[in-house]
Scaffold this active site. Sequence first.
Site, PDB file in Angstrom:
ATOM      1  N   CYS A 133      -2.400 -19.519  11.932  1.00 42.45           N
ATOM      2  CA  CYS A 133      -3.343 -19.045  12.952  1.00 42.45           C
ATOM      3  C   CYS A 133      -2.696 -18.149  14.012  1.00 42.45           C
ATOM      4  O   CYS A 133      -3.396 -17.573  14.840  1.00 42.45           O
ATOM      5  CB  CYS A 133      -4.026 -20.238  13.617  1.00 42.45           C
ATOM      6  SG  CYS A 133      -4.816 -21.340  12.421  1.00 42.45           S
TER       7      CYS A 133
ATOM      8  N   HIS B  68     -13.032 -17.905  14.035  1.00 45.02           N
ATOM      9  CA  HIS B  68     -11.581 -17.872  13.836  1.00 45.02           C
ATOM     10  C   HIS B  68     -11.197 -17.392  12.437  1.00 45.02           C
ATOM     11  O   HIS B  68     -10.882 -18.189  11.569  1.00 45.02           O
ATOM     12  CB  HIS B  68     -11.025 -19.277  14.109  1.00 45.02           C
ATOM     13  CG  HIS B  68      -9.568 -19.437  13.849  1.00 45.02           C
ATOM     14  ND1 HIS B  68      -8.633 -18.470  14.148  1.00 45.02           N
ATOM     15  CD2 HIS B  68      -8.867 -20.481  13.310  1.00 45.02           C
ATOM     16  CE1 HIS B  68      -7.432 -18.909  13.811  1.00 45.02           C
ATOM     17  NE2 HIS B  68      -7.545 -20.118  13.294  1.00 45.02           N
TER      18      HIS B  68
ATOM     19  N   CYS C 296      -1.910 -22.586  18.602  1.00 46.67           N
ATOM     20  CA  CYS C 296      -1.295 -23.508  17.650  1.00 46.67           C
ATOM     21  C   CYS C 296      -1.413 -22.891  16.267  1.00 46.67           C
ATOM     22  O   CYS C 296      -2.172 -21.947  16.058  1.00 46.67           O
ATOM     23  CB  CYS C 296      -1.997 -24.861  17.683  1.00 46.67           C
ATOM     24  SG  CYS C 296      -3.766 -24.767  17.282  1.00 46.67           S
TER      25      CYS C 296
END
Length: 435
Positions: free
Chosen positions: A98, A391, A421
Site C-alpha cells: 500500500c 484504495h 501502513c
Amino acid sequence: MGKQEVKTRNGERVAIVAGLRTPFARQSTEFSQVPAVDLGKMVVSEMLARTDIDPKLIEQVVFGQVVQMPEAPNIAREIVLGTGMNIHTDAYSVTRACATSFQAAVNVAESIMAGTIEIGIAGGADSSSVLPIGVSKKLAANLLALSKTKTLGQKLNILKSLSFKDLMPVPPAVAEYSTGLSMGQTAEQMAKTHGISRAEQDALAHRSHTLASQAWKEGKIQGEVMTAFPEPYKKWISEDNNVRHDSTLEGYAKLRPAFDRQYGSVTAANSTPLTDGGAAVMLMREGKAKELGMEILGYIRGYAFSAIGVEKDMLMGPTYATAKVLENTGLELSDLTLIDMHEAFAAQALANVKMFASDKFAQENLGRSKAIGEIDMDKFNVLGGSIAYGHPFAATGARMMTQTLRELKRRGGGIALNTACAAGGLGAAMILEVE
C-alpha cells in the site's frame, strides 16, 4: 538536529510540479474492464497533456502495481511505450504494497539527488476488477507435464488424474504469505489490543466520508482528478464513486462485523473498499522546473520507511515510520500544518493515532524517551481519507501527496506529513513542504 537533506549535490531541492489521478472506482463498477496498466497509461498521458511538457524530456518512470498481471510485469515500461515518451526513457516497477507510490516517488527523488536524471514520473495503479486468476498447483503441474507428452495415451493418463476440484480457478491471495492472516484480521487484533471501539471506528469512517464529500462539493478535488472514458467509451467517470455524500453515523451501526462475526468491530463500512484507479506525480530538479517555467506544487523534505513483525500490530507502520522521518528531518509533530494518514481500516488508523501519543509505546518500541505527540485532529485527514476515496493499492500514496500539496497551497504553505501502513509489516512516511 535533522540529518536528512533531499537535495542534489549543488543544493537544489526535489520539486513536485504536477500530480494527477483517475477517479477511484469501486471494484466491478466503471473500471470493471480496465487493467491496471491501462489505468497507469491513462493518468500519465493526461498528466503529460496538462503540463504541456515534451514527453521526450521525461528521463525516468518508476511505477508500481501491487496485484501483478503476468502479461505486463513491468507496468512502468508499458507506460513509457504507451504514452509517447522517448523509447530510451528508463523505466522500472516497484512494489511496497500500500506504500508503493511513496517508494516510486522516493526512487525518482533519489535519482534526481544523485544527478542521474532531472525529470521523472512516479506513481502506481491497481485494478481489483481485472485480476490474475490462477489454477491449482496440481493442474499447473499436470499442464506442464502435458506439454511434454508425445502420445494421446500419455495425455489421457495425465488428464484422468485430475479431479473437479483441481480444475477450480484460484483467486489472488488476500492473506499474508508468512502468517496466513488477512489485513482485516490484523485490524481486528489491533482494535482489541489497543481498545478501539466499534463506535470510534464508525465515527472515523463517517468523518472521512463527510469531509471527502465536502471537499468534492467545495471544488477542492476536481483539479487533481481527470475525467476518464473507459472502454467501450460510452460512459465517463469524473468523480470517485465510493464517497458517501449522504453519510450518517447511524447507518454504520447496521453493518455486521466482517472478520470476527461474533466479537468483532471491523466492518465493510469502516474499512477501505476494493478499488480501481491510478495516480502519478511528476518530479524535477528545482532549477530545471524554474528553467522550464513550471509551477512548483511543493518539495519533498524528508522520507523514511519502516519494517516490523507481522504476527501482531502489523499495520502500525505509520507510527514507526513517522518517528524515523521526524528524527531524520529534525521536526516535531507540532511543526506540521497537516497530517494525512492512510486509512486502511478505521481500527488501524485510530490505533496509530493512539500510539503516536503513548510515552510507553515510544519507550518500548521506538527508542524514544517520549511519545511522538498527540495528533491535533483539526490537522488530521482534513479532506477525508482512504475509507472514503477508496484504495487502489499502488495509487494511494500519489493521491495523498497531490491532495496534501494542493491543500497546503490553499492554506498559504506549510509542512505536512504523509504516512501509510503496508502489508508485510511495512510503513512509509514523507514530509512535504509548500512555500
